[in-house]
Scaffold this active site. Sequence first.
Site, PDB file in Angstrom:
ATOM      1  N   LYS A 233     -15.187   6.831  -2.873  1.00 59.89           N
ATOM      2  CA  LYS A 233     -15.321   7.732  -4.020  1.00 59.89           C
ATOM      3  C   LYS A 233     -15.991   9.013  -3.546  1.00 59.89           C
ATOM      4  O   LYS A 233     -17.197   9.206  -3.677  1.00 59.89           O
ATOM      5  CB  LYS A 233     -16.119   7.061  -5.143  1.00 59.89           C
ATOM      6  CG  LYS A 233     -15.817   7.668  -6.507  1.00 59.89           C
ATOM      7  CD  LYS A 233     -14.357   7.465  -6.899  1.00 59.89           C
ATOM      8  CE  LYS A 233     -14.024   8.175  -8.196  1.00 59.89           C
ATOM      9  NZ  LYS A 233     -12.601   8.088  -8.514  1.00 59.89           N
TER      10      LYS A 233
ATOM     11  N   SER B  76      -7.772   7.617 -10.401  1.00 58.22           N
ATOM     12  CA  SER B  76      -9.078   7.506 -11.047  1.00 58.22           C
ATOM     13  C   SER B  76      -8.862   7.356 -12.560  1.00 58.22           C
ATOM     14  O   SER B  76      -8.229   6.397 -12.993  1.00 58.22           O
ATOM     15  CB  SER B  76      -9.939   8.715 -10.694  1.00 58.22           C
ATOM     16  OG  SER B  76     -11.305   8.385 -10.769  1.00 58.22           O
TER      17      SER B  76
END
Length: 589
Positions: free
Chosen positions: A188, A386
């Site tokens: 991430k 995402s």
Amino acid sequence: MKDFFKHVFATMVGLFLFGFVMTILAFISLVGIIAGSENTNDITDNSVLVLNLDGIMSERTEDNFLNKLNGVDGMSFEAYQRAIRNATDNDKIKGIFIQANSFGAEMAHLEELRQSLSEFKKAGKWIIAYGEEMSQASYYLSSLADKIYLNPAGELSWAGLGGETKYVKHTLAKIGIRAVPVKVGKYKSAVEIFTEDKMSDANREQTERYLNGWWNKIVTDVAASRKISKDSLNAYADRLISLEDQQQLVKARMIDGLIYNDQTKAVVAKMLGQDKDDDINQVAVSDLQEEATDGLSDQIAVYTAVGDIVDSSSPQSVFRGGSQIVGKDFCKDMQALADDKNVKAVVLRVNSGGGSAYASEQMWHQIMELKKKKPVVVSMSGAAASGGYYISSAANYIVADANTITGSIGIFGILGDRSKLYTQLLGMKFDEVKTNRNSVIGAQGHFFSDEQFNLIQRSVERGYLLFKKRVAGGRRMTMEQVEAIAQGHVYLGSDALRIHLVDALGNLDTAVRKAAQLAKLDDYNVKRYPEEKSLLDQLLDMDDSMDSYLNGKLRLLMGDMYEPLKMKHDLETMDRVQARLPFSISLVK
């Protein structure tokens, strides 16, 4: 004194007349826009569709009358795709002329457009391409043409794919601001631009994976179309053949000849079997936008969701130039589609790198409610990652392009620490009163305490757990299976198929056919949602049109300085917990 009042009065009259004339001109311009949007040219026999590849392509054109007043028309994948397909079916259109210049688009858009151009040629029609400043994206599409020409003083960019990421950690530090990440997942990497000064190993790994995948696709397709080996094409990129004499491009068979702009008419006329001095019937993309309808009541709704996912429409800002998926509006639209008896299935066309984790959860819920009444199929465009994947996971079936960017299952938060700016650089003093230990959480005079930071970290971890639960439920996987492919890892669509994040590779048509199959429909119409705003709605919603217009001007004015300032603006305005990609990529070189 008389002369003074006389001059003042004359000035007032002049200003009044000027304002009156400008109002009349603006009205005439608006009438012209309305007339232009309602009337298209008649298509006559022996016509040519002209594709102007110049600028950045969006998923879907958003009407903006301010841009039209200034002579700027949007270029959208949806419009170009529809025009090529309608031209394929129209016997009056014999060929396509591509004006290939400084054009940029997402890889998935390029691949789908190239497929449509291939179908056009299979219908027994021809394509001619001409460029003065060809980008790699425009050359990739043009490589299918029967003949490719370049201006003798023109340029064809061919250097491979790559780019740089701007890191603003030290820039923020110079003004006393520190960005502290709260994240889950080693991949991430969206926070890195604020917290690091170089790319992490994990982010480099996934970035190289999709860039190499895209470049291999480009080289493979160009090699097949131009009858050039892949090794040669890579060698041309390595040696920057773009900077060599233009004749080298002809010798390398990347183009077929060097001609000037005024000489292209003779080439097209010859393909049409006309004399070079004859008028050529040109057809614009806007002339081929009607979708075939058979008066059928059963519909498959294609709902386009493009841009950053936000809870509600963000406040007016010159940095708000891109598209947004407003969670509240999206949920209302899903409810309306669920209640519409004519709509038998919904295809959700997603092109988003994510955004607000809260809004993503609300949208996921509303898709689940819609799915109780009718099938929902997702068609992934350039990106569905995402938060974009969060909402996609609720669908009955997911179709992705082989080069879609997807996955990135993870969330993060960024905590801005401005205490040094206030207390050391500006010399401000702070004092507090409170009833409980954490009553002043988020105070400006100091950063979060260890206890507060740990509480926020656990909150983000709960959000990550919820995200994984949504994926596990939608994809019929265990939590352990999801965790193994999560951690914020970004995948190409082809890789996502292998690990069961998507069900099939294909385009929007693939998704529509699947929706029809799930709804058990043989005959149906396809209708696009949300419906385009009318001119009156644009006038009533002037802020959005003005923001988009000013943002475009600001990008041109600021150049390379635009992105760092936008990043600082985004840091200050984004929701605390985010599910988004760290990048937005188009092929523009």
